[in-house]
Structures are given as structure tokens and as C-alpha cells.
Motif scaffolding. Sequence first.
Motif, short mmCIF file in Angstrom:
data_model
loop_
_atom_site.label_atom_id
_atom_site.label_comp_id
_atom_site.label_asym_id
_atom_site.label_seq_id
_atom_site.Cartn_x
_atom_site.Cartn_y
_atom_site.Cartn_z
N SER A 1 9.85 71.48 79.86
CA SER A 1 9.68 70.04 80.77
C SER A 1 8.40 69.55 80.70
O SER A 1 7.94 68.49 80.75
N TYR B 1 6.35 66.13 75.78
CA TYR B 1 5.41 65.19 75.77
C TYR B 1 4.34 65.36 74.71
O TYR B 1 3.04 65.42 74.88
N TYR C 1 7.51 56.89 75.60
CA TYR C 1 7.80 57.14 77.15
C TYR C 1 7.83 55.91 77.80
O TYR C 1 8.72 56.06 78.54
N GLY D 1 1.27 65.92 86.78
CA GLY D 1 2.23 65.62 85.76
C GLY D 1 1.82 64.13 85.43
O GLY D 1 2.70 63.26 85.71
N GLY E 1 2.01 62.33 82.41
CA GLY E 1 2.70 61.59 81.31
C GLY E 1 1.75 60.77 80.51
O GLY E 1 0.65 61.31 80.10
N ASP F 1 -2.11 68.28 84.45
CA ASP F 1 -0.81 68.56 83.68
C ASP F 1 -0.94 69.76 82.88
O ASP F 1 -1.82 70.37 82.60
N ASN G 1 -0.45 74.90 85.17
CA ASN G 1 0.91 74.81 85.72
C ASN G 1 1.03 74.79 87.11
O ASN G 1 0.55 75.51 87.92
N VAL G 2 1.96 73.94 87.59
CA VAL G 2 2.16 73.70 89.18
C VAL G 2 2.70 75.00 89.89
O VAL G 2 2.71 74.73 90.82
N PHE H 1 4.60 62.02 90.39
CA PHE H 1 5.72 61.06 90.26
C PHE H 1 6.40 61.56 89.07
O PHE H 1 6.02 61.94 88.00
C1 LIG Z 1 8.43 62.87 83.26
S1 LIG Z 1 6.65 62.93 83.22
C2 LIG Z 1 5.96 62.09 84.54
C3 LIG Z 1 4.98 61.34 84.01
C4 LIG Z 1 4.30 60.20 85.05
N1 LIG Z 1 4.11 60.71 86.33
C5 LIG Z 1 5.46 59.11 85.25
O1 LIG Z 1 6.04 58.98 86.36
O2 LIG Z 1 5.66 58.30 84.57
C6 LIG Z 1 6.43 64.72 83.56
C7 LIG Z 1 4.96 65.59 83.50
O3 LIG Z 1 5.03 66.57 84.01
C8 LIG Z 1 4.39 67.41 83.14
N2 LIG Z 1 4.84 68.91 83.69
C9 LIG Z 1 6.06 69.29 83.36
N3 LIG Z 1 6.02 70.70 83.94
C10 LIG Z 1 4.84 70.93 84.23
C11 LIG Z 1 4.44 71.94 84.90
N4 LIG Z 1 5.04 73.18 85.27
N5 LIG Z 1 2.87 71.99 85.42
C12 LIG Z 1 2.48 70.76 85.23
N6 LIG Z 1 2.48 69.75 84.46
C13 LIG Z 1 3.93 69.74 84.11
C14 LIG Z 1 4.73 66.89 81.92
O4 LIG Z 1 3.79 67.49 80.71
C15 LIG Z 1 4.52 65.55 82.01
O5 LIG Z 1 3.45 65.09 81.94
#
Ligand SMILES: C[S@@+](CC[C@H](N)C(=O)[O-])C[C@H]1O[C@@H](n2cnc3c(N)ncnc32)[C@H](O)[C@@H]1O
Length: 272
Positions: free
Chosen positions: A49, A53, A61, A99, A101, A123, A151-152, A170
Motif C-alpha cells: 500500500s 509510490y 500518480y 498518506g 502521495g 507517510d 506507519n498509521v 485522503f
Molecule cells: C493513494 S495515496 C494518497 C495520496 C494523497 N493523499 C491523495 O489523495 O492523492 C496513499 C498514501 O498513503 C501512504 N500509505 C500507505 N500505507 C500507509 C501506512 N500504513 N502508513 C502510512 N502511510 C501509508 C502511501 O505511501 C501513499 O502516500
Amino acid sequence: MIRRMIRLYGTWSAEYGLIRTHVLIFCSILEKSHKSLIGLTHRVSMDPSARIYSRFNLHLYDIVVLVVSNAWAWRCSTTSTLLPFFHKNLGESAHLDVGVGTGYYPAKSVHPFSKTGNVTLVDLNEATLSTATSRLRHAGYKGTIDEVQHNVFQPLPESLRGRFDSVSLFYLLHCLPGRMEDKGPKVLANLADALRPDGVLYGATILGRGPGVSHNWFGRRLMGLYNKKGIFGNADDTLDELKRALEGCFEEVEVKLVGVVALFEARRPKMK
Ligand SMILES: C[S@@+](CC[C@H](N)C(=O)[O-])C[C@H]1O[C@@H](n2cnc3c(N)ncnc32)[C@H](O)[C@@H]1O
């Protein structure tokens, strides 16, 4: 008359076939870029997930997700729905984006951020943090920017707790593995800790199924591919489960559906 109908059918099926072919090519490029990425980054221990990226994929993206998929697969416009929703809830003095992106939303918020002295970016993937920071700086943001690689699924560091007027997530929840009833309460409780008592947590997530959620052909293709690869973990995410997860952590919850995307706002975190 019959000849005209046959000719019309011929034109329609040729055009439909062309669109279908383009979508299939688009999906297979995504699949190939994911495979090569796994090959390049197999030593980095990160969930798919976040691992997807890479700096290379971050260049694609905005066009793939924010332009094409949001308009045609998820039916929730970036510019007329998601960006105004991001702006609507921004806090006065400190904002946390989780998160991040490419950092599109914070970078498009420099004007609403004019009084916000600090923007913190969280992130798991370091490439997204540096990309989002430089994009926000280039867009003209003058306050301080903090990057936190985290990590969330883990509790937030002490330094981030109780500090923020607004927390945005988002397109994060649908990327996380697990069912909404498991991942939702854990992640939301961790992020609620970042809020001031009068703060707001808000965001958007693509749902997998359930009442009101109807994926089109393009959406079903992307959902199938992304869930198979672990880029999404939302095949079973429903609006009810999202609402329940939010209500478990907050006194005040609002959720609405645009296309197949749930937009949510939550206030007054519950005491643990
Ligand atoms: C789909 S992107 C969203 C990007 C932006 N917020 C948008 O809406 O365009 C998801 C983001 O969540 C981050 N992510 C995924 N798993 C995560 C985790 N367990 N903890 C923190 N961040 C995470 C990814 O690295 C990525 O940057």
C-alpha cells in the motif's frame, strides 16, 4: 433501414472496442510498473500500500489517479469535489496530512494555508514525504513543514499528539490491508490522538461494495487489479462499516457518498 442499423452498430462497436483497448493497455502498464517496482524494491520492508509510490510512480500518480481514475472509475472529481472538501476543513494554526502521495492537496492549499504556521506530513514512504514537501514549498507555502515517516497502524509519536486543528486522510483507508472493522478503529484512534479537542479529522476513501456503491466496468477492473496486488485493501469496505469505525472514535460524524467515494468529517474525539 436495416443496413443503416448495421452501419451504426459497426461504428459503435468500433468506438467501444477502442475505449476498451485503451483501458486494458492502461491497466497492463500499471501492472508492469508494479512488477518492476517489486523487483527493484524487494529489500524495503513496506506494505504494498505504500511501496508502490516510488519516485517514478509518483510522476504518474496525478494523471493516473487524480485526473483519469477519479473522473472515470470512481466518479468523484478532484477539482470540483475533493479539493474543495480538503479546503473546507483546514485548521487555522496547524494541519496534519496523512498518506501524502504527491502532496497535491496541500500544494493546492497555499492560499487557505496563509495563516497556518505548520503543516506536518505523515507517510510510511520516504519518497512521498520529500516529494510533497518540495511541492508545497515550490507552491509558495511559507510556514514550517515537518515530515514524519510513520506507519498509521502504530500509535503516533508523542510530539504529534494534541497539536492539530485539522487532520486529513485522503485516499489512505482504502489502501490499507484488512477489513474496515479491523483497520478503521485502529487507524482512526491513532490519528484522533493528533487532534486538539476542537479539531476535525476528515478525508475520503474509495468503497468496495454495499448499498449505494456501484462500480462501473473501469472501476471494477482497477479494483480487481489493485486489490490483487495489495495496492488497495478495500474489496469489502462499506459505508456502514466506515461510519461505525468513525462513531467508535468520535462523538460527531458526517459521511456522504460521491460516486463510489465516501467523504467523511469527524469531531469531538471520544475519551479512551
Ligand atoms: C493513494 S495515496 C494518497 C495520496 C494523497 N493523499 C491523495 O489523495 O492523492 C496513499 C498514501 O498513503 C501512504 N500509505 C500507505 N500505507 C500507509 C501506512 N500504513 N502508513 C502510512 N502511510 C501509508 C502511501 O505511501 C501513499 O502516500
